[in-house]
Design a protein around this motif. Structure first.
Motif, mmCIF file in Angstrom:
data_model
loop_
_atom_site.group_PDB
_atom_site.id
_atom_site.type_symbol
_atom_site.label_atom_id
_atom_site.label_comp_id
_atom_site.label_asym_id
_atom_site.label_seq_id
_atom_site.Cartn_x
_atom_site.Cartn_y
_atom_site.Cartn_z
ATOM 1 N N ARG A 145 0.827 -1.200 0.000
ATOM 2 C CA ARG A 145 0.000 0.000 0.000
ATOM 3 C C ARG A 145 0.862 1.251 0.000
ATOM 4 N NH1 ARG A 145 -4.312 -0.424 4.711
ATOM 5 N NH2 ARG A 145 -4.592 1.729 4.078
ATOM 6 N N ASP A 146 1.981 1.219 0.735
ATOM 7 C CA ASP A 146 2.888 2.372 0.763
ATOM 8 C C ASP A 146 3.483 2.623 -0.618
ATOM 9 O OD1 ASP A 146 2.396 2.774 3.430
ATOM 10 O OD2 ASP A 146 4.207 1.749 4.129
ATOM 11 N N ILE A 147 3.860 1.523 -1.283
ATOM 12 C CA ILE A 147 4.415 1.656 -2.639
ATOM 13 C C ILE A 147 3.352 2.219 -3.575
ATOM 14 C CG2 ILE A 147 5.292 0.382 -4.642
ATOM 15 C CD1 ILE A 147 6.627 -1.550 -2.687
ATOM 16 N N ALA A 148 2.135 1.696 -3.451
ATOM 17 C CA ALA A 148 1.044 2.157 -4.308
ATOM 18 C C ALA A 148 0.763 3.643 -4.081
ATOM 19 C CB ALA A 148 -0.211 1.336 -4.030
ATOM 20 N N ALA A 181 11.155 7.057 -12.301
ATOM 21 C CA ALA A 181 11.134 8.175 -11.362
ATOM 22 C C ALA A 181 11.268 7.702 -9.920
ATOM 23 C CB ALA A 181 9.844 8.972 -11.542
ATOM 24 N N LEU A 182 10.694 6.552 -9.610
ATOM 25 C CA LEU A 182 10.739 6.010 -8.246
ATOM 26 C C LEU A 182 11.896 5.054 -8.024
ATOM 27 C CD1 LEU A 182 6.919 5.285 -7.678
ATOM 28 C CD2 LEU A 182 8.258 7.179 -6.761
ATOM 29 N N GLU A 183 12.608 4.742 -9.115
ATOM 30 C CA GLU A 183 13.721 3.777 -9.065
ATOM 31 C C GLU A 183 13.238 2.425 -8.536
ATOM 32 O OE1 GLU A 183 16.843 5.558 -6.792
ATOM 33 O OE2 GLU A 183 17.384 6.971 -8.386
ATOM 34 N N LEU A 184 12.128 1.978 -9.110
ATOM 35 C CA LEU A 184 11.540 0.688 -8.755
ATOM 36 C C LEU A 184 11.373 -0.148 -10.018
ATOM 37 C CD1 LEU A 184 8.655 1.802 -6.340
ATOM 38 C CD2 LEU A 184 10.765 0.636 -5.677
ATOM 39 N N PRO A 185 11.363 -1.469 -9.882
ATOM 40 C CA PRO A 185 11.082 -2.319 -11.049
ATOM 41 C C PRO A 185 9.669 -2.062 -11.565
ATOM 42 C CG PRO A 185 12.031 -3.615 -9.249
ATOM 43 C CD PRO A 185 11.687 -2.271 -8.681
ATOM 44 N N SER A 188 3.511 -2.114 -11.269
ATOM 45 C CA SER A 188 2.278 -2.709 -11.796
ATOM 46 C C SER A 188 1.545 -3.503 -10.724
ATOM 47 C CB SER A 188 2.608 -3.618 -12.987
ATOM 48 O OG SER A 188 1.456 -4.250 -13.476
ATOM 49 N N THR A 189 2.289 -4.284 -9.938
ATOM 50 C CA THR A 189 1.693 -5.089 -8.873
ATOM 51 C C THR A 189 1.027 -4.196 -7.820
ATOM 52 O OG1 THR A 189 3.326 -6.848 -9.177
ATOM 53 C CG2 THR A 189 2.140 -6.816 -7.083
ATOM 54 N N ALA A 190 1.694 -3.105 -7.476
ATOM 55 C CA ALA A 190 1.154 -2.190 -6.466
ATOM 56 C C ALA A 190 -0.149 -1.546 -6.946
ATOM 57 C CB ALA A 190 2.185 -1.117 -6.139
ATOM 58 N N LEU A 191 -0.181 -1.154 -8.217
ATOM 59 C CA LEU A 191 -1.398 -0.551 -8.762
ATOM 60 C C LEU A 191 -2.534 -1.560 -8.842
ATOM 61 C CD1 LEU A 191 0.069 1.681 -11.619
ATOM 62 C CD2 LEU A 191 -0.934 2.446 -9.464
ATOM 63 N N ASP A 192 -2.206 -2.799 -9.224
ATOM 64 C CA ASP A 192 -3.231 -3.849 -9.293
ATOM 65 C C ASP A 192 -3.807 -4.144 -7.912
ATOM 66 O OD1 ASP A 192 -2.968 -4.127 -12.002
ATOM 67 O OD2 ASP A 192 -1.622 -5.844 -11.911
ATOM 68 N N ALA A 193 -2.938 -4.070 -6.886
ATOM 69 C CA ALA A 193 -3.358 -4.431 -5.531
ATOM 70 C C ALA A 193 -4.389 -3.470 -4.958
ATOM 71 C CB ALA A 193 -2.143 -4.491 -4.601
ATOM 72 N N ILE A 194 -4.385 -2.220 -5.429
ATOM 73 C CA ILE A 194 -5.315 -1.233 -4.864
ATOM 74 C C ILE A 194 -6.484 -0.944 -5.791
ATOM 75 C CG2 ILE A 194 -3.525 -0.126 -3.481
ATOM 76 C CD1 ILE A 194 -3.463 2.100 -5.617
ATOM 77 N N CYS A 195 -6.562 -1.661 -6.899
ATOM 78 C CA CYS A 195 -7.700 -1.469 -7.796
ATOM 79 C C CYS A 195 -8.968 -1.976 -7.126
ATOM 80 C CB CYS A 195 -7.485 -2.228 -9.111
ATOM 81 S SG CYS A 195 -6.336 -1.417 -10.226
ATOM 82 N N ALA A 196 -10.003 -1.208 -7.220
ATOM 83 C CA ALA A 196 -11.282 -1.638 -6.644
ATOM 84 C C ALA A 196 -11.833 -2.808 -7.445
ATOM 85 C CB ALA A 196 -12.284 -0.490 -6.649
ATOM 86 N N PRO A 197 -12.433 -3.793 -6.779
ATOM 87 C CA PRO A 197 -13.006 -4.939 -7.499
ATOM 88 C C PRO A 197 -14.077 -4.496 -8.485
ATOM 89 C CG PRO A 197 -12.930 -5.340 -5.121
ATOM 90 C CD PRO A 197 -12.614 -3.892 -5.318
ATOM 91 N N VAL A 198 -14.151 -5.194 -9.593
ATOM 92 C CA VAL A 198 -15.144 -4.897 -10.620
ATOM 93 C C VAL A 198 -16.201 -5.991 -10.618
ATOM 94 C CG1 VAL A 198 -15.546 -4.576 -13.095
ATOM 95 C CG2 VAL A 198 -13.451 -3.694 -12.039
ATOM 96 N N SER A 199 -17.444 -5.594 -10.576
ATOM 97 C CA SER A 199 -18.525 -6.566 -10.626
ATOM 98 C C SER A 199 -18.689 -7.092 -12.040
ATOM 99 C CB SER A 199 -19.839 -5.919 -10.174
ATOM 100 O OG SER A 199 -20.942 -6.770 -10.453
#
Length: 258
Positions: free
Chosen positions: A118-121, A147-151, A156-167
């Motif tokens: 969550r912190d990364i996201a 810009a963040l010096e991250l892989p 991508s994983t961080a953004l996927d983790a905080i995506c709201a579920p889709v019905s």
């Protein structure tokens, strides 16, 4: 939400709007510390907030809560908007408001994500907003990662983790009739008409075999036994098992081909 006229005590039918020139003038005054101009900007862009939160009206959240969160995003957009850039305020404000709502949904989601992710996201979202303000376009995944010096994979994983579920029943398109939902776009690549027919044909071919052939094929291909193990269980030689197995498979192929 569409049928609700009043949100947070605000009559949505009576909301005012601002022209582009009025918005530009008020933004300059607000930047110089004019609180009245800041308040007028908020009042004149509440329809923009309503437009953004309507995207999230199927998440089961209270519309009043989403509206208040959207207003926080609007205030941040007003405070951070650069009047020197040749960009419409709405172009900058929409992603800021949507980002604030997404953060709210993420932090109050029933699906728990690890604190570190969550912190990364959160850093990714901040970086994305900063790059958007600089270039007036959505940054790519690689640009955020650099810009963040991250892989890039971690971003991508961080953004996927905080995506709201889709019905599965969320509408994705409507031409005035029944809306097209996510469910309508999902297909089963395993249980197609062809595979169902193959299974039925295979089952019918198997039923035509003799008792011993059925037993041997079941032990070999369903239970995973070797020919030597099958021979001991059935009480015949391994050579006989091999001959019966080949004969049974050949008979099934002829039955299915016919």
């Amino acid at each position: 939400m569409q049928g609700k006229v009043e949100i947070c005590g605000v009559n949505t039918a009576e909301l005012s709007t601002l022209t582009q020139s009025e918005t530009t003038d008020l933004l300059k005054k607000a930047k110089s510390g004019d609180r009245s101009a800041f308040n007028r900007l908020i009042e004149g862009n509440l329809r923009l907030v309503l437009s953004v939160i309507s995207r999230f009206d199927r998440r089961g959240e209270n519309p009043d809560d989403l509206f208040q969160v959207g207003c926080i995003g609007l205030m941040k957009a007003i405070a951070n908007f650069d009047t020197e850039k040749n960009v419409r305020f709405s172009t900058y404000g929409v992603p800021m408001i949507a980002g604030e709502v997404r953060r709210y949904l993420r932090d109050n989601s029933a699906i728990r994500v690890s604190r570190s992710l969550r912190d990364i996201a959160y850093r990714v979202l901040q970086c994305k907003e900063a790059l958007l303000a600089q270039s007036d376009r959505d940054p790519t995944l690689e640009e955020i990662a650099n810009a963040l010096e991250l892989p890039a994979r971690m971003v991508s994983t961080a953004l996927d983790a905080i995506c709201a579920p889709v019905s599965l029943y969320d509408p994705v398109y409507s031409d005035g009739g029944d809306p097209l939902t996510v469910m309508d776009q999902v297909c089963d690549t395993r249980n197609t008409d062809e595979t169902w027919l193959e299974r039925i044909t295979l089952r019918d071919a198997f039923r035509k075999l003799g008792r011993r052939e059925k037993q041997i094929l079941s032990l070999r291909f369903f239970d995973g036994k070797t020919q030597m193990e099958v021979a001991k269980m059935v009480g015949i030689s391994q050579a006989q098992v091999s001959r019966l197995e080949k004969g049974a498979i050949s008979a099934m192929r002829k039955s299915m081909a016919g």
